[in-house]
Design a protein around this motif. Structure first.
Motif, mmCIF file in Angstrom:
data_model
loop_
_atom_site.group_PDB
_atom_site.id
_atom_site.type_symbol
_atom_site.label_atom_id
_atom_site.label_comp_id
_atom_site.label_asym_id
_atom_site.label_seq_id
_atom_site.Cartn_x
_atom_site.Cartn_y
_atom_site.Cartn_z
ATOM 1 N N ALA A 1 10.123 3.889 5.820
ATOM 2 C CA ALA A 1 9.602 4.726 4.263
ATOM 3 C C ALA A 1 9.454 3.406 3.600
ATOM 4 O O ALA A 1 9.579 2.523 3.700
ATOM 5 C CB ALA A 1 11.539 4.992 4.337
ATOM 6 N N GLY A 2 9.096 3.629 2.297
ATOM 7 C CA GLY A 2 8.905 3.061 1.152
ATOM 8 C C GLY A 2 7.398 2.760 1.539
ATOM 9 O O GLY A 2 7.091 1.581 0.481
ATOM 10 N N VAL A 3 6.997 2.614 2.935
ATOM 11 C CA VAL A 3 5.462 1.787 3.155
ATOM 12 C C VAL A 3 4.316 2.937 2.689
ATOM 13 O O VAL A 3 4.790 4.324 2.730
ATOM 14 C CB VAL A 3 5.479 1.387 4.124
ATOM 15 N N LEU A 4 3.041 2.072 1.376
ATOM 16 C CA LEU A 4 2.274 3.002 1.134
ATOM 17 C C LEU A 4 1.003 3.456 1.663
ATOM 18 O O LEU A 4 0.557 2.360 2.494
ATOM 19 C CB LEU A 4 1.527 2.925 -0.588
ATOM 20 N N ARG A 5 1.145 4.498 2.868
ATOM 21 C CA ARG A 5 -0.158 4.388 3.254
ATOM 22 C C ARG A 5 -1.255 5.583 2.569
ATOM 23 O O ARG A 5 -0.882 6.704 2.157
ATOM 24 C CB ARG A 5 0.031 5.543 4.920
ATOM 25 N N LEU A 6 -2.621 4.704 2.190
ATOM 26 C CA LEU A 6 -3.857 5.132 1.299
ATOM 27 C C LEU A 6 -4.276 6.431 1.889
ATOM 28 O O LEU A 6 -4.203 7.390 0.986
ATOM 29 C CB LEU A 6 -5.078 4.614 1.668
ATOM 30 N N THR A 7 -4.261 7.366 3.268
ATOM 31 C CA THR A 7 -5.222 8.132 3.878
ATOM 32 C C THR A 7 -3.634 9.784 2.957
ATOM 33 O O THR A 7 -3.636 10.953 3.650
ATOM 34 C CB THR A 7 -4.911 8.082 5.283
ATOM 35 N N ASP A 8 -2.190 8.749 2.720
ATOM 36 C CA ASP A 8 -0.888 9.674 2.691
ATOM 37 C C ASP A 8 -0.718 10.520 0.901
ATOM 38 O O ASP A 8 -0.728 11.190 1.017
ATOM 39 C CB ASP A 8 -0.284 9.381 3.648
ATOM 40 N N VAL A 9 -1.620 9.674 0.543
ATOM 41 C CA VAL A 9 -0.755 9.174 -1.185
ATOM 42 C C VAL A 9 -2.664 10.285 -1.633
ATOM 43 O O VAL A 9 -4.090 10.280 -1.549
ATOM 44 C CB VAL A 9 -0.506 8.825 -1.665
ATOM 45 N N SER A 10 -1.841 10.600 -2.867
ATOM 46 C CA SER A 10 -3.012 10.192 -4.477
ATOM 47 C C SER A 10 -3.476 9.588 -4.883
ATOM 48 O O SER A 10 -2.376 8.938 -5.311
ATOM 49 C CB SER A 10 -2.886 12.206 -5.288
ATOM 50 N N TRP A 11 -4.241 10.232 -5.683
ATOM 51 C CA TRP A 11 -5.323 8.727 -6.194
ATOM 52 C C TRP A 11 -4.565 7.870 -7.637
ATOM 53 O O TRP A 11 -4.474 7.046 -7.119
ATOM 54 C CB TRP A 11 -6.999 8.770 -6.833
ATOM 55 N N PRO A 12 -3.893 8.829 -7.970
ATOM 56 C CA PRO A 12 -2.819 8.685 -9.457
ATOM 57 C C PRO A 12 -1.565 8.202 -8.552
ATOM 58 O O PRO A 12 -1.170 6.633 -9.298
ATOM 59 C CB PRO A 12 -2.056 9.934 -9.593
ATOM 60 N N ARG A 13 -0.908 8.205 -7.062
ATOM 61 C CA ARG A 13 -0.633 7.152 -6.753
ATOM 62 C C ARG A 13 -0.862 6.030 -6.235
ATOM 63 O O ARG A 13 0.184 5.253 -6.655
ATOM 64 C CB ARG A 13 0.168 7.995 -5.311
ATOM 65 N N VAL A 14 -1.922 6.064 -5.735
ATOM 66 C CA VAL A 14 -2.905 4.266 -5.727
ATOM 67 C C VAL A 14 -2.682 3.690 -7.196
ATOM 68 O O VAL A 14 -1.949 2.449 -7.291
ATOM 69 C CB VAL A 14 -3.863 4.577 -5.172
ATOM 70 N N ARG A 15 -3.195 4.538 -8.112
ATOM 71 C CA ARG A 15 -2.901 3.989 -9.342
ATOM 72 C C ARG A 15 -2.079 3.740 -9.586
ATOM 73 O O ARG A 15 -2.084 2.553 -9.842
ATOM 74 C CB ARG A 15 -3.709 4.611 -10.595
ATOM 75 N N ALA A 16 -0.591 4.792 -9.632
ATOM 76 C CA ALA A 16 0.923 4.029 -10.384
ATOM 77 C C ALA A 16 0.860 2.406 -9.104
ATOM 78 O O ALA A 16 1.733 1.637 -10.215
ATOM 79 C CB ALA A 16 1.594 5.141 -9.635
ATOM 80 N N ALA A 17 0.676 2.381 -8.341
ATOM 81 C CA ALA A 17 1.212 1.012 -7.126
ATOM 82 C C ALA A 17 0.776 -0.304 -8.050
ATOM 83 O O ALA A 17 0.918 -0.972 -8.367
ATOM 84 C CB ALA A 17 0.878 0.941 -5.603
ATOM 85 N N LEU A 18 -0.714 0.040 -8.186
ATOM 86 C CA LEU A 18 -1.164 -1.537 -8.541
ATOM 87 C C LEU A 18 -0.868 -1.838 -10.517
ATOM 88 O O LEU A 18 -0.551 -2.392 -10.142
ATOM 89 C CB LEU A 18 -3.259 -0.266 -8.629
ATOM 90 N N ASP A 19 -1.252 -0.741 -10.825
ATOM 91 C CA ASP A 19 -0.167 -0.828 -12.345
ATOM 92 C C ASP A 19 1.386 -1.890 -12.295
ATOM 93 O O ASP A 19 2.198 -1.875 -13.098
ATOM 94 C CB ASP A 19 -0.046 0.436 -13.071
ATOM 95 N N ALA A 20 1.890 -1.167 -10.980
ATOM 96 C CA ALA A 20 3.425 -1.187 -10.445
ATOM 97 C C ALA A 20 3.063 -2.688 -10.090
ATOM 98 O O ALA A 20 4.364 -3.484 -9.986
ATOM 99 C CB ALA A 20 4.138 -0.746 -9.686
ATOM 100 N N GLY A 21 2.015 -3.139 -9.551
ATOM 101 C CA GLY A 21 1.932 -4.808 -9.176
ATOM 102 C C GLY A 21 1.214 -4.917 -7.769
ATOM 103 O O GLY A 21 1.489 -6.078 -6.852
ATOM 104 N N GLN A 22 1.733 -4.339 -6.962
ATOM 105 C CA GLN A 22 1.242 -3.242 -5.199
ATOM 106 C C GLN A 22 -0.304 -3.942 -5.561
ATOM 107 O O GLN A 22 -1.638 -3.162 -5.681
ATOM 108 C CB GLN A 22 1.114 -2.501 -4.643
ATOM 109 N N ARG A 23 -0.640 -5.300 -4.850
ATOM 110 C CA ARG A 23 -2.069 -5.791 -5.452
ATOM 111 C C ARG A 23 -2.342 -5.826 -3.595
ATOM 112 O O ARG A 23 -3.667 -7.256 -3.282
ATOM 113 C CB ARG A 23 -2.191 -6.615 -6.164
#
Length: 256
Positions: free
Chosen positions: A3-25
């Motif tokens: 739980a809490g680990v972001l898997r690219l294939t399981d989420v939408s592009w806005p979720r990826v954008r939000a992660a990047l904006d939050a500093g997950q790089r």
């Protein structure tokens, strides 16, 4: 995946954008293979191993995005066995470059790559050298020490009385135990056999990569699959995860 680990294939592009904006790089992915693994293991064995390793590794590294495992690798030496799919070295390296470059274009700053097929280690090392560890402005950090990877498997096997020749380097006890731990539904232990059980030294490795696996083993096994055990498979996976975490953690902490 924890739980809490972001898997690219399981989420939408806005979720990826939000992660990047939050500093997950930081991103992490494995490079596996689709190739023969004896008469008892699935062709996806190395890709499944890659999935298992990054799933265990990601929580150890903190805020990392996990990308899909590449299911193709440099497997020319297994082409004598039907079903094997291979990329040549240049194509494999191009795929990795495109993958890492895509992540870099979206704003990922560090990309960690885990090879889960022996034939992918050297091409990744070459790619690291040719790029200087920079792909599209992102830091490209592959794991490339095949000898250390194998040594971990041998150490865990020895602790349980499994000789390196039995554990093997391909579809032997070690890989079979790992698949029994991860995907027992895909393992046919009634077909588990002994293959080449000699010492896998530099000369033997040369024979495999020049003459193909069939030059050593008619059934495709390098080792002996019969003593495989799921509990030992979990210990193999834990030890490999420790190895990879020790390699990548200093990178993320700015110590290497």
């Amino acid at each position: 995946m924890s739980a809490g680990v972001l898997r690219l294939t399981d989420v939408s592009w806005p979720r990826v954008r939000a992660a990047l904006d939050a500093g997950q790089r930081t991103a992490l992915f494995a490079v596996g293979s689709t190739e023969q693994h004896g008469p008892h293991l699935p062709l996806a064995a190395d890709t499944l191993l890659g999935d298992a390793l990054v799933s265990r590794l990601a929580p150890r590294l903190g805020d990392v995005l996990v990308g899909p495992t590449v299911p193709f690798g440099v497997a020319t030496h297994h082409m004598a066995f039907p079903g094997t799919l291979t990329l040549d070295t240049e194509t494999f390296q191009a795929v990795v470059l495109q993958y890492v470059g895509s992540l870099a274009a979206h704003g990922f700053e560090t990309v960690l790559v885990v090879p889960s097929h022996g034939g992918n280690f050297a091409p990744l090392a070459q790619l690291l050298e040719s790029t200087g560890g920079d792909v599209g402005g992102a830091r490209f950090v592959p794991y490339t020490d095949l000898s250390a990877f194998i040594a971990v498997l041998e150490r865990v096997g020895r602790d349980d009385g499994i000789a390196p020749e039995v554990g093997g380097v391909h579809a032997g006890e070690a890989e079979t135990s790992i698949l029994l731990a991860e995907r027992p539904d895909l393992v046919d232990m009634s077909a588990a056999v002994q293959g080449f059980d000699g010492v896998f030294d530099d000369e033997t490795a040369r024979r495999v990569f020049t003459g193909g696996t069939a030059a050593l083993s008619a059934n495709g096994v390098l080792g002996d699959a019969r003593p495989a055990d799921a509990a030992r498979g979990t210990r193999y996976l834990d030890a490999l995860t420790d190895l990879l975490a020790a390699h990548f953690a200093p990178v993320l902490e700015g110590r290497s």
